[in-house]
Design an enzyme around this catalytic site. Structure first.
Site, PDB file in Angstrom:
ATOM      1  N   GLU A 481       0.933  -1.219   0.045  1.00 23.05           N
ATOM      2  CA  GLU A 481      -0.037  -0.072   0.065  1.00 23.05           C
ATOM      3  C   GLU A 481       0.778   1.376  -0.178  1.00 23.05           C
ATOM      4  O   GLU A 481       0.461   2.188  -0.651  1.00 23.05           O
ATOM      5  CB  GLU A 481      -0.894   0.154   1.231  1.00 23.05           C
ATOM      6  CG  GLU A 481      -2.080  -0.987   1.353  1.00 23.05           C
ATOM      7  CD  GLU A 481      -2.683  -1.571  -0.104  1.00 23.05           C
ATOM      8  OE1 GLU A 481      -2.789  -0.540  -0.870  1.00 23.05           O
ATOM      9  OE2 GLU A 481      -2.985  -2.601  -0.151  1.00 23.05           O
ATOM     10  N   ASP A 545       3.675  -4.540  -5.175  1.00 23.49           N
ATOM     11  CA  ASP A 545       4.380  -5.876  -4.712  1.00 23.49           C
ATOM     12  C   ASP A 545       5.794  -5.751  -4.507  1.00 23.49           C
ATOM     13  O   ASP A 545       6.443  -6.228  -3.655  1.00 23.49           O
ATOM     14  CB  ASP A 545       3.960  -7.263  -5.691  1.00 23.49           C
ATOM     15  CG  ASP A 545       2.471  -7.686  -5.337  1.00 23.49           C
ATOM     16  OD1 ASP A 545       1.949  -7.025  -4.475  1.00 23.49           O
ATOM     17  OD2 ASP A 545       1.935  -8.236  -6.055  1.00 23.49           O
TER      18      ASP A 545
HETATM   19 ZN   LIG Z   1      -2.795  -2.659  -4.590  1.00 24.88          ZN
END
Ligand SMILES: [Zn+2]
Length: 643
Positions: A481, A545
Site C-alpha cells: 500500500e 508488490d
Molecule cells: Zn494494490
C-alpha cells in the site's frame, strides 16, 4: 507445500502445491485461496452476528441492533420477496416506458439516479479534485454499459461471443418475466446490446483510464454543455441534486460527445427500452426467485460458478455493502482485539522506517527527488481496523418486511450523502472499505493507507506467529500500500495528494525504464491458452508488490528473528518470510473467472504475484539456493529494483 518441486523452478507449487491440489474451488465460489478462506471465515462471523441480531426480541427501535437485524431479516424473508414478484418495480418500468423525447429520457435517467433505481448512460460521483484535493467536485465518467468491460462488446472470439449470447438471454429473460412476449423481449435484447456496444466503443480502455492526467478534464459547466448540446448540464445537474457548482471534472470528453451524438441519432423507442433495462438489471438480484435465477445464469457464463451462492451469504454481503458501517460496529466489538491495533501501528512504523532507508539508498534517484519522496512517505496517514467516526445512516428507514424498499432507501441515502459533501470541507475520517473487508487500499488524494479489521487476521497477521510470517504477510501488504504512493500512477501525486509532478525529468525517465522492464516481465506470463497477463494494466499493482516485499524484507531483517539463522520447522527465517508471502497468494480459480480477471482486474493472478517480486530479489535466490539453469532464474543484472 510440495517439497518434490524445486523452488527455483516453480516457487508457487513448492510453497503451495499440496494445498492447491487438496482445495479445489467450492461449487458456490469462483476462486478459492487464502483471501477466500479468510473471507469465508469473516462472512460466517458476520452471519452469526446477523442471525443473532435478527432474532433479538427486545432490540430498541432505532438502535444499531434493530436496524441491522431488520435489514438482514427482511432479506432472508424469501416468502414475502417471492410473493411480490416484480411488483416493486412495476411503477418504475411504466415511468421509463412513458418518455416521449430525448429531454424526457435524460430527465428520467436523472430521476432514476437520485431515487436509487439505477445509474444509466454515464457515471457520476462527488470526489476530491485531484489538482486541488481540499475541494469536493462533481465528476462525470464514461459508463452506460452492463458487461464488465468494453472488450466484451467489441471482441468476437468464442469466449466473448458466448458471453454476449448469455447476456442477450439474460435481457430476454428479465423482460419476459415482466410479461413481455418472447419475440419482443428478444428484439429488446438486440436493441440494448447494440446501443451499449456503441457506448462501449466510445469508452477508453482500462489502461488509458489509469492515466490521471488524461482523465482529468475540467470544464466550466456552460462550456461543457457547448461540447454536448443535447446534454444540458446546468439543468441535468440540478435534477441530479448538484447545486452551487460552476465546474465539473470529466474523465473522458470523447465519451460524452459520442453519447451526445448517440442521444440524437437513436430512436426514443430504443432509449425507452434501455431505461427499462436499467430498472430491471439493477433490481433483479433483489426480486423474486425467477429474477435471481436469471441473474445467476448470466453470472455463471461470466465466472463459471457452478451453484448459486446461498441466500444467507448473499444477504450478509448485501448488509455489509449497504449498511456496512452499522454492521461494522457490531463486527469489531466481537472480532477485533485492541492489541492488534497497537501491533499494527508498530509494524507500519517499522515499514516506514525500512522504506526510508531504501529511498535514501536508491542508486538511480537524485537527492532532490529523494527529498520529495521522503516528504511524501512521512506524510502518509495510516488508518487501522475501523473508522474513528462511524457513519450512522441518519434518517435511513429500514423495515423488517420490505427488503426491496430497504435497498432502495439505502441507495437514495447514499446518493444524498454523496452530493451533500459538495461545498463542504473534505471529510478525512471517511473510509472506502467496511471493517469486515479482507483487503486494504491506498488513496492518492488523501495520501492514506487503510487496513480494515477484516484483513488483520491469519494468514496475513497473527500476533502469536513469528515475525517472518507477519512481515511476509501483512508486512508486505503494508509495504504494497505504501508503494502505491510510488507506483506509476500514485507517484504522480505529491505529499498533499495533489496531482503535480515532483520528479526531475532524469529521475522520471529512469523510473519509467524500470517500470517498463517490470511490465515486460508480467506480459510474458501466460494464464490460459492464449491469454497473457496485461503488464500495463497490472503495472501499478506489480510495482506495489515489488516495492512492498522489498520493504517488508528490509523491515524483517531489523527484527531479532530476521537477524538470526534459527530454523523453525526446518525452515530458515528468510525461507519462512518468502513462504508466508507465497502462501498469502495461493489460490485456485475457475478458467472463466481467470479470463475475466485478466480483462478487468488490475491485480495479476496470485500465481504470478507469488513469483513476480521474489525473482527480482537477491535474498530469495540465497534463501532457496536458486541457481542458473533453474526455470525462474534471472541474472543479477536483469533483476528489477525499483523501490
Ligand atoms: Zn494494490
Amino acid at each position: 507445500m510440495d517439497l518434490g518441486v524445486k523452488p527455483g523452478d516453480d516457487f508457487y507449487s513448492y510453497a503451495s502445491g499440496t494445498w492447491l491440489k487438496n482445495n479445489p474451488v467450492p461449487a458456490k465460489e469462483t476462486r478459492w485461496g487464502s483471501f477466500n478462506v479468510l473471507r469465508d471465515f469473516n462472512i460466517n462471523a458476520v452471519k452469526t452476528i446477523l442471525t443473532e441480531t435478527a432474532q433479538l426480541k427486545n432490540a430498541a427501535p432505532g438502535s444499531l441492533e434493530k436496524r441491522v437485524g431488520d435489514f438482514y431479516a427482511a432479506g432472508m424473508d424469501s416468502v414475502t420477496i417471492d410473493k411480490l414478484g416484480y411488483s416493486p418495480i412495476k411503477a418504475d418500468l411504466q415511468k421509463a416506458a412513458s418518455v416521449k423525447n430525448v429531454k424526457e429520457v435524460l430527465d428520467q435517467a436523472a430521476t432514476m439516479r437520485t431515487s436509487g433505481i439505477a445509474a444509466p448512460l454515464f457515471g457520476f460521483y462527488v470526489g476530491q479534485d485531484r489538482k486541488n484535493p481540499n475541494n469536493m467536485v462533481p465528476q462525470l465518467s464514461q459508463g452506460g454499459t452492463t458487461l464488465p468491460d468494453r472488450d466484451y462488446y467489441l471482441k468476437n472470439d468464442a469466449r466473448s461471443t458466448k458471453i454476449q449470447q448469455a447476456y442477450k438471454n439474460y435481457i430476454t429473460q428479465l423482460f419476459t418475466l415482466t410479461g413481455v412476449s418472447q419475440a419482443a423481449a428478444q428484439k429488446n435484447a438486440e436493441t440494448i446490446f447494440n446501443l451499449e456496444k456503441k457506448m462501449a466503443e466510445a469508452q477508453m480502455s482500462r489502461v488509458e483510464m489509469r492515466d490521471p492526467y488524461k482523465t482529468y478534464n475540467k470544464f466550466a459547466i456552460a462550456d461543457f454543455t457547448k461540447t454536448t448540446p443535447t446534454l444540458d448540464w446546468k439543468g441535468l445537474l440540478t435534477k441530479m441534486k448538484v447545486t452551487g457548482q460552476d465546474t465539473v471534472l470529466v474523465n473522458s470528453s470523447k465519451f460524452f460527445t459520442d453519447l451526445n451524438s448517440l442521444l440524437t441519432s437513436t430512436p426514443v423507442a430504443d432509449w425507452k427500452t434501455y431505461l427499462q433495462w436499467n430498472v430491471l438489471k439493477s433490481a433483479a438480484p433483489h426480486l423474486s426467485t425467477p429474477f435471481v435465477n436469471a441473474n445467476f445464469a448470466y453470472t455463471q457464463a461470466l465466472t463459471g460458478q457452478k451453484i448459486q451462492t446461498p441466500r444467507w451469504q448473499r444477504m450478509s454481503s448485501q448488509t455489509d455493502g449497504t449498511i456496512g458501517e452499522l454492521l461494522g460496529q457490531l463486527y469489531v466489538k466481537k472480532h477485533f482485539k485492541p492489541e492488534a491495533k497497537a501491533r499494527m501501528e508498530e509494524l507500519i512504523s517499522n515499514l516506514v522506517k525500512a522504506y526510508e532507508i531504501r529511498i535514501k539508498n536508491l542508486d538511480w534517484m537524485s537527492p532532490v527527488t529523494k527529498e520529495k519522496a521522503l516528504a511524501k512517505l512521512h506524510a502518509f496517514t495510516p488508518k487501522i481496523a475501523y473508522p474513528n467516526k462511524w457513519k450512522n445512516y441518519e434518517g435511513l428507514e429500514i423495515k423488517r418486511n420490505t427488503y426491496f424498499q430497504n435497498v432502495r432507501n439505502a441507495g437514495v441515502w447514499a446518493y444524498n450523502d454523496m452530493v451533500s459533501q459538495l461545498g463542504k470541507p473534505v471529510d478525512r475520517t471517511k473510509w472506502g472499505m467496511t471493517a469486515p473487508t479482507v483487503n486494504a487500499y491506498y488513496n492518492p488524494v488523501m495520501n492514506e493507507i487503510v487496513f480494515p479489521a477484516g484483513i488483520l487476521q491469519f494468514p496475513f497477521f497473527d500476533p502469536n506467529a513469528d515475525d517472518a510470517v507477519n512481515y511476509g504477510g501483512i508486512g508486505a501488504v503494508i509495504g504494497h500500500e505504501i508503494s502505491h504512493g510510488f507506483d506509476d500512477s500514485g507517484s504522480q501525486y505529491d505529499k498533499d495528494g495533489t496531482l503535480r509532478n515532483w520528479w526531475t525529468p532524469e529521475d522520471l525517465t529512469r523510473f519509467k525504464e524500470k517500470a517498463t522492464a517490470l511490465q515486460k516481465q508480467f506480459d510474458a506470463y501466460t494464464v490460459l491458452d492464449t491469454i497473457h497477463v496485461n503488464g500495463k494494466l497490472t503495472l501499478g499493482e506489480n510495482i506495489g508488490d515489488l516495492g512492498g516485499l522489498n520493504a517488508a524484507y528490509e523491515a524483517f531483517k531489523m527484527t531479532k528473528q530476521g537477524k538470526s539463522n534459527e530454523k523453525i520447522e526446518g525452515f530458515t527465517p528468510d525461507q519462512r518470510f518468502f513462504l508466508a508471502w507465497a502462501q498469502v497468494w495461493r489460490g485456485n480459480i475457475l478458467p472463466e473467472s481467470a479470463a475475466q480477471q485478466i480483462i478487468t482486474d488490475p491485480h495479476s493472478p496470485g500465481e504470478y504475484r507469488t513469483i513476480g517480486a521474489p525473482v527480482n530479489m537477491d535474498a530469495w535466490y540465497q534463501a532457496f539456493d536458486v541457481k542458473p539453469g533453474d526455470k525462474l532464474y534471472k541474472k543479477p543484472a536483469d533483476r528489477i529494483k525499483i523501490w
